[in-house]
Design a protein around this motif. Structure first.
Motif, PDB file in Angstrom:
ATOM      1  N   ASP A  17       0.836  -1.209   0.000  1.00  0.00           N
ATOM      2  CA  ASP A  17       0.000   0.000   0.000  1.00  0.00           C
ATOM      3  C   ASP A  17       0.869   1.256   0.000  1.00  0.00           C
ATOM      4  OD1 ASP A  17       0.864  -0.680   2.581  1.00  0.00           O
ATOM      5  OD2 ASP A  17      -0.994  -0.053   3.541  1.00  0.00           O
ATOM      6  N   ALA A  18       1.934   1.267   0.803  1.00  0.00           N
ATOM      7  CA  ALA A  18       2.851   2.417   0.822  1.00  0.00           C
ATOM      8  C   ALA A  18       3.573   2.525  -0.522  1.00  0.00           C
ATOM      9  CB  ALA A  18       3.866   2.268   1.959  1.00  0.00           C
ATOM     10  N   TYR A  19       4.004   1.404  -1.053  1.00  0.00           N
ATOM     11  CA  TYR A  19       4.668   1.393  -2.360  1.00  0.00           C
ATOM     12  C   TYR A  19       3.753   2.008  -3.430  1.00  0.00           C
ATOM     13  CZ  TYR A  19       6.467  -0.356  -6.763  1.00  0.00           C
ATOM     14  OH  TYR A  19       6.918  -0.440  -8.060  1.00  0.00           O
ATOM     15  N   ASP A  20       2.509   1.564  -3.472  1.00  0.00           N
ATOM     16  CA  ASP A  20       1.564   2.064  -4.481  1.00  0.00           C
ATOM     17  C   ASP A  20       1.322   3.564  -4.336  1.00  0.00           C
ATOM     18  OD1 ASP A  20       1.308  -0.475  -5.565  1.00  0.00           O
ATOM     19  OD2 ASP A  20      -0.588  -0.909  -4.526  1.00  0.00           O
ATOM     20  N   LEU A  21       1.245   4.055  -3.108  1.00  0.00           N
ATOM     21  CA  LEU A  21       1.020   5.488  -2.890  1.00  0.00           C
ATOM     22  C   LEU A  21       2.220   6.327  -3.330  1.00  0.00           C
ATOM     23  CD1 LEU A  21      -0.794   5.349   0.556  1.00  0.00           C
ATOM     24  CD2 LEU A  21      -1.760   6.155  -1.612  1.00  0.00           C
ATOM     25  N   VAL A  22       3.428   5.896  -2.990  1.00  0.00           N
ATOM     26  CA  VAL A  22       4.630   6.632  -3.389  1.00  0.00           C
ATOM     27  C   VAL A  22       4.774   6.587  -4.911  1.00  0.00           C
ATOM     28  CG1 VAL A  22       7.142   6.814  -3.149  1.00  0.00           C
ATOM     29  CG2 VAL A  22       5.748   6.202  -1.169  1.00  0.00           C
ATOM     30  N   LEU A  23       4.521   5.431  -5.490  1.00  0.00           N
ATOM     31  CA  LEU A  23       4.580   5.286  -6.946  1.00  0.00           C
ATOM     32  C   LEU A  23       3.583   6.214  -7.627  1.00  0.00           C
ATOM     33  CD1 LEU A  23       5.945   3.638  -9.240  1.00  0.00           C
ATOM     34  CD2 LEU A  23       4.024   2.038  -9.046  1.00  0.00           C
ATOM     35  N   ALA A  24       2.353   6.251  -7.124  1.00  0.00           N
ATOM     36  CA  ALA A  24       1.315   7.112  -7.715  1.00  0.00           C
ATOM     37  C   ALA A  24       1.707   8.588  -7.616  1.00  0.00           C
ATOM     38  CB  ALA A  24      -0.026   6.861  -7.024  1.00  0.00           C
ATOM     39  N   LEU A  25       2.239   9.015  -6.480  1.00  0.00           N
ATOM     40  CA  LEU A  25       2.670  10.403  -6.333  1.00  0.00           C
ATOM     41  C   LEU A  25       3.740  10.734  -7.364  1.00  0.00           C
ATOM     42  CD1 LEU A  25       2.613  13.115  -4.840  1.00  0.00           C
ATOM     43  CD2 LEU A  25       4.283  12.160  -3.229  1.00  0.00           C
ATOM     44  N   GLY A  26       4.632   9.792  -7.619  1.00  0.00           N
ATOM     45  CA  GLY A  26       5.700  10.013  -8.581  1.00  0.00           C
ATOM     46  C   GLY A  26       5.236  10.079 -10.023  1.00  0.00           C
ATOM     47  N   GLN A  27       4.047   9.606 -10.289  1.00  0.00           N
ATOM     48  CA  GLN A  27       3.547   9.571 -11.665  1.00  0.00           C
ATOM     49  C   GLN A  27       2.640  10.738 -12.030  1.00  0.00           C
ATOM     50  OE1 GLN A  27       1.739   5.671 -11.672  1.00  0.00           O
ATOM     51  NE2 GLN A  27       3.672   4.658 -12.158  1.00  0.00           N
ATOM     52  N   VAL A  28       2.136  11.472 -11.045  1.00  0.00           N
ATOM     53  CA  VAL A  28       1.137  12.506 -11.361  1.00  0.00           C
ATOM     54  C   VAL A  28       1.699  13.657 -12.181  1.00  0.00           C
ATOM     55  CG1 VAL A  28      -0.412  11.936  -9.441  1.00  0.00           C
ATOM     56  CG2 VAL A  28       1.336  13.689  -9.125  1.00  0.00           C
ATOM     57  N   ALA A  29       2.942  14.021 -11.986  1.00  0.00           N
ATOM     58  CA  ALA A  29       3.510  15.155 -12.724  1.00  0.00           C
ATOM     59  C   ALA A  29       3.580  14.853 -14.219  1.00  0.00           C
ATOM     60  CB  ALA A  29       4.889  15.521 -12.176  1.00  0.00           C
ATOM     61  N   ALA A  30       4.013  13.655 -14.570  1.00  0.00           N
ATOM     62  CA  ALA A  30       4.066  13.279 -15.989  1.00  0.00           C
ATOM     63  C   ALA A  30       2.653  13.168 -16.559  1.00  0.00           C
ATOM     64  CB  ALA A  30       4.823  11.968 -16.168  1.00  0.00           C
ATOM     65  N   LYS A  31       1.733  12.607 -15.785  1.00  0.00           N
ATOM     66  CA  LYS A  31       0.346  12.496 -16.245  1.00  0.00           C
ATOM     67  C   LYS A  31      -0.282  13.866 -16.453  1.00  0.00           C
ATOM     68  CE  LYS A  31      -0.654   7.977 -14.258  1.00  0.00           C
ATOM     69  NZ  LYS A  31      -1.396   7.229 -13.242  1.00  0.00           N
ATOM     70  N   ALA A  32       0.192  14.858 -15.696  1.00  0.00           N
ATOM     71  CA  ALA A  32      -0.317  16.227 -15.823  1.00  0.00           C
ATOM     72  C   ALA A  32       0.313  16.959 -17.009  1.00  0.00           C
ATOM     73  CB  ALA A  32      -0.076  17.001 -14.534  1.00  0.00           C
ATOM     74  N   GLY A  33       1.284  16.317 -17.656  1.00  0.00           N
ATOM     75  CA  GLY A  33       1.857  16.895 -18.863  1.00  0.00           C
ATOM     76  C   GLY A  33       3.255  17.482 -18.742  1.00  0.00           C
ATOM     77  N   LEU A  34       3.869  17.417 -17.556  1.00  0.00           N
ATOM     78  CA  LEU A  34       5.251  17.905 -17.458  1.00  0.00           C
ATOM     79  C   LEU A  34       6.170  16.998 -18.270  1.00  0.00           C
ATOM     80  CD1 LEU A  34       5.740  19.064 -13.762  1.00  0.00           C
ATOM     81  CD2 LEU A  34       5.723  20.459 -15.814  1.00  0.00           C
ATOM     82  N   ASP A  35       7.145  17.591 -18.895  1.00  0.00           N
ATOM     83  CA  ASP A  35       8.088  16.881 -19.756  1.00  0.00           C
ATOM     84  C   ASP A  35       8.817  15.779 -18.986  1.00  0.00           C
ATOM     85  OD1 ASP A  35       9.709  16.823 -22.333  1.00  0.00           O
ATOM     86  OD2 ASP A  35      11.266  17.109 -20.807  1.00  0.00           O
ATOM     87  N   LYS A  36       8.798  14.579 -19.532  1.00  0.00           N
ATOM     88  CA  LYS A  36       9.408  13.437 -18.844  1.00  0.00           C
ATOM     89  C   LYS A  36      10.925  13.575 -18.732  1.00  0.00           C
ATOM     90  CE  LYS A  36       5.731  10.186 -19.832  1.00  0.00           C
ATOM     91  NZ  LYS A  36       5.328   8.953 -20.511  1.00  0.00           N
TER      92      LYS A  36
END
Length: 158
Positions: A17-36
């Protein structure tokens, strides 16, 4: 030579559960359109500051796959002295250092520089990316995760 206290895969197994939350936080910026590519430079710089060998290697490998030139990767640690970085990258790297080194203070100049290059929404998502990599760095450094190997790399002699 230091040895791993635990491994990245152990984190996924022990606290999914902690892994999934940290992973999700790390993915939101790219999903929002910031350059990878920009996000990888930021993650690499924070990981260098925090001394997380696993994260440094992980983000070097991801950066290479995204096509970031080797010269740029080699110069991230000294980005202020390297003309290869754009104004936007410089603002992102300064923002990353300020958020990663909070005890050093957070000046208005860094905020103004970031505001000049990023919209309010972009800066909020950039902040989430920096927060996320700092969380990953805490796990990787604390448990001394073994850095990932370059695909096809031979096992080093001990």
């Amino acid at each position: 030579m230091s040895h791993a206290r635990s491994e990245y895969e152990d984190f996924k197994r022990i606290a999914p559960d902690a892994y999934d939350l940290v992973l999700a936080l790390g993915q939101v910026a790219a999903k929002a359109g910031l350059d990878k590519q920009l996000l990888e430079l930021v993650k690499l710089r924070a990981s260098q500051i925090n001394g997380c060998a696993f994260c440094v290697q992980h983000h070097v490998l991801l950066s290479e796959r995204l096509g970031i030139p080797a010269d740029k990767l080699h110069l991230v640690a000294v980005w202020r002295e390297a003309p290869i970085f754009s104004a936007r990258e410089r603002a992102a790297l300064a923002w990353t250092e300020a958020l990663t080194l909070l005890p050093d203070g957070f000046g208005d100049e860094v905020y103004a520089q970031a505001q000049s290059e990023f919209s309010e929404t972009e800066l909020t998502y950039l902040t989430s990316a920096v927060a996320s990599i700092n969380v990953w760095n805490r796990f990787g450094a604390a448990y001394r995760w073994t850095p990932p190997k370059r695909p096809g790399a031979a096992q080093a002699a001990s």
